[in-house]
Motif scaffolding. Structure first.
Motif, mmCIF file in Angstrom:
data_model
loop_
_atom_site.group_PDB
_atom_site.id
_atom_site.type_symbol
_atom_site.label_atom_id
_atom_site.label_comp_id
_atom_site.label_asym_id
_atom_site.label_seq_id
_atom_site.Cartn_x
_atom_site.Cartn_y
_atom_site.Cartn_z
ATOM 1 N N SER A 170 87.137 -28.068 19.550
ATOM 2 C CA SER A 170 88.579 -27.890 19.713
ATOM 3 C C SER A 170 89.380 -28.484 18.566
ATOM 4 N N LYS A 171 88.759 -29.367 17.783
ATOM 5 C CA LYS A 171 89.467 -30.057 16.694
ATOM 6 C C LYS A 171 89.122 -29.500 15.319
ATOM 7 N N VAL A 172 88.279 -28.492 15.263
ATOM 8 C CA VAL A 172 87.919 -27.899 13.980
ATOM 9 C C VAL A 172 89.132 -27.172 13.408
ATOM 10 N N ARG A 173 89.420 -27.411 12.159
ATOM 11 C CA ARG A 173 90.561 -26.755 11.524
ATOM 12 C C ARG A 173 90.066 -25.566 10.692
ATOM 13 N N PRO A 174 90.913 -24.565 10.522
ATOM 14 C CA PRO A 174 90.536 -23.416 9.691
ATOM 15 C C PRO A 174 90.331 -23.853 8.245
ATOM 16 N N ILE A 175 89.518 -23.087 7.510
ATOM 17 C CA ILE A 175 89.400 -23.334 6.081
ATOM 18 C C ILE A 175 90.524 -22.585 5.370
ATOM 19 N N ASP A 176 90.916 -23.056 4.180
ATOM 20 C CA ASP A 176 91.994 -22.393 3.443
ATOM 21 C C ASP A 176 91.513 -21.999 2.054
ATOM 22 N N MET A 177 92.367 -21.322 1.339
ATOM 23 C CA MET A 177 91.998 -20.794 0.043
ATOM 24 C C MET A 177 91.691 -21.892 -0.967
ATOM 25 N N GLU A 178 92.320 -23.047 -0.817
ATOM 26 C CA GLU A 178 92.054 -24.147 -1.734
ATOM 27 C C GLU A 178 90.661 -24.728 -1.530
ATOM 28 N N GLU A 179 90.132 -24.593 -0.333
ATOM 29 C CA GLU A 179 88.803 -25.121 -0.030
ATOM 30 C C GLU A 179 87.692 -24.138 -0.380
ATOM 31 N N TYR A 180 88.049 -22.889 -0.540
ATOM 32 C CA TYR A 180 87.037 -21.870 -0.803
ATOM 33 C C TYR A 180 87.301 -21.212 -2.150
ATOM 34 N N LYS A 181 86.606 -21.693 -3.168
ATOM 35 C CA LYS A 181 86.775 -21.203 -4.531
ATOM 36 C C LYS A 181 85.406 -20.798 -5.094
ATOM 37 N N PRO A 182 85.004 -19.567 -4.864
ATOM 38 C CA PRO A 182 83.671 -19.132 -5.291
ATOM 39 C C PRO A 182 83.463 -19.216 -6.797
ATOM 40 N N GLU A 183 82.325 -19.770 -7.186
ATOM 41 C CA GLU A 183 81.913 -19.851 -8.581
ATOM 42 C C GLU A 183 80.464 -20.337 -8.619
ATOM 43 N N GLY A 184 79.805 -20.191 -9.745
ATOM 44 C CA GLY A 184 78.487 -20.773 -9.927
ATOM 45 C C GLY A 184 77.341 -19.954 -9.353
ATOM 46 N N LEU A 185 76.207 -20.626 -9.203
ATOM 47 C CA LEU A 185 74.957 -20.013 -8.783
ATOM 48 C C LEU A 185 74.740 -20.166 -7.279
ATOM 49 N N THR A 186 73.483 -19.983 -6.820
ATOM 50 C CA THR A 186 73.213 -19.908 -5.380
ATOM 51 C C THR A 186 72.044 -20.804 -4.986
ATOM 52 N N ALA A 187 72.337 -22.006 -4.537
ATOM 53 C CA ALA A 187 71.296 -22.936 -4.072
ATOM 54 C C ALA A 187 71.164 -22.830 -2.552
ATOM 55 N N LEU A 188 70.742 -21.671 -2.094
ATOM 56 C CA LEU A 188 70.679 -21.402 -0.657
ATOM 57 C C LEU A 188 69.645 -22.273 0.046
ATOM 58 N N PHE A 189 68.435 -22.329 -0.479
ATOM 59 C CA PHE A 189 67.371 -23.058 0.201
ATOM 60 C C PHE A 189 67.694 -24.556 0.310
ATOM 61 N N ASP A 190 68.205 -25.151 -0.763
ATOM 62 C CA ASP A 190 68.552 -26.569 -0.728
ATOM 63 C C ASP A 190 69.643 -26.842 0.300
ATOM 64 N N THR A 191 70.588 -25.908 0.427
ATOM 65 C CA THR A 191 71.681 -26.109 1.387
ATOM 66 C C THR A 191 71.180 -26.031 2.817
ATOM 67 N N VAL A 192 70.409 -25.001 3.114
ATOM 68 C CA VAL A 192 69.852 -24.877 4.463
ATOM 69 C C VAL A 192 68.993 -26.094 4.782
ATOM 70 N N GLY A 193 68.157 -26.498 3.838
ATOM 71 C CA GLY A 193 67.290 -27.643 4.064
ATOM 72 C C GLY A 193 68.064 -28.916 4.358
ATOM 73 N N LYS A 194 69.109 -29.169 3.581
ATOM 74 C CA LYS A 194 69.894 -30.393 3.786
ATOM 75 C C LYS A 194 70.624 -30.374 5.129
ATOM 76 N N VAL A 195 71.198 -29.226 5.475
ATOM 77 C CA VAL A 195 71.895 -29.116 6.762
ATOM 78 C C VAL A 195 70.936 -29.388 7.909
#
Length: 227
Positions: free
Chosen positions: A78-103
């Motif tokens: 109930s306390k989660v806030r929406p993300i905004d454009m300032e928080e989402y700025k796509p750039e760079g490469l794709t470290a998918l496996f490292d992200t899933v693993g860390k989460v």
């Protein structure tokens, strides 16, 4: 006996939802659309958690060349806030496996015999920059968690490329992955299916389900209880 689900004893267990969003450079052209769709998904989680009386904590994680510090981590739904454009700025490469693993590593501290975990991955590209997790290691991690029957992983691949190979490496259940083309219609269909899957997942949680193997199943989405 009903296949595709695992249950826990009532009262309802706590649910941890992690939304993992690709913010590599290829996502820039659909930045506005992604933010809008992601915020709609947050709203769905909040509504379903409240409607089904499922105690839920939500984490929001973006990634590109490296995993990012979570924008929100284990926040009451109930306390989660929406993300905004300032928080989402796509750039760079794709470290998918490292992200899933860390989460998964970080959420694992909440594991017990009752809690359940829903990890939702949205990407439009291939893995190309992970350093800690290679294909073998990430597959073993995801499979090990799925084997506990308390972890559900979903994969929404929105791209003009065939991302099946990436989902194969992650070893995510077939009915928990969906590939859509990069058109507006394709992405809209993907997010609609994800919303439907989220609704079914929380309905199942209300009856004690701890895992879904049919998140994007186009058939009967009514979750049942395995006795």
């Amino acid at each position: 006996l009903v296949t595709g689900v695992q249950t826990c004893a009532l009262p309802i267990c706590k649910t941890y939802v992690a939304l993992i969003l690709d913010s590599s450079g290829s996502m820039y052209s659909i930045r506005d659309e992604v933010v809008s769709a992601y915020n709609a998904q947050i709203k769905t989680i909040q509504e379903e958690a409240e409607k089904n009386k499922v105690p839920t904590e939500v984490s929001i994680i973006t990634f590109n060349t490296t995993p990012h510090t979570p924008q929100q981590w284990c926040v009451e739904a109930s306390k989660v806030r929406p993300i905004d454009m300032e928080e989402y700025k796509p750039e760079g490469l794709t470290a998918l496996f490292d992200t899933v693993g860390k989460v998964v590593e970080d959420l694992s501290e909440h594991e017990n015999e009752d809690n359940a975990f829903l990890v939702c991955i949205v990407t439009d590209g291939f893995e190309n920059n992970s350093l800690k997790y290679n294909p073998v290691r990430i597959k073993e991690l995801v499979q090990g968690k799925q084997d506990t029957k308390h972890w559900t992983f979903t994969y929404l691949g929105a791209s003009d490329f065939d991302l099946t190979s990436v989902a194969d490496v992650l070893n995510i259940d077939q009915a928990n992955r969906m590939m859509v083309n990069a058109s507006t219609a394709g992405r809209t269909a993907g997010m609609s299916a994800h919303t439907g899957g989220t609704q079914s997942y929380f309905s199942g949680r209300a009856s004690g389900q701890t895992m879904s193997r049919t998140f994007y199943d186009e058939g009967d989405k009514t979750d049942s209880t395995e006795k």
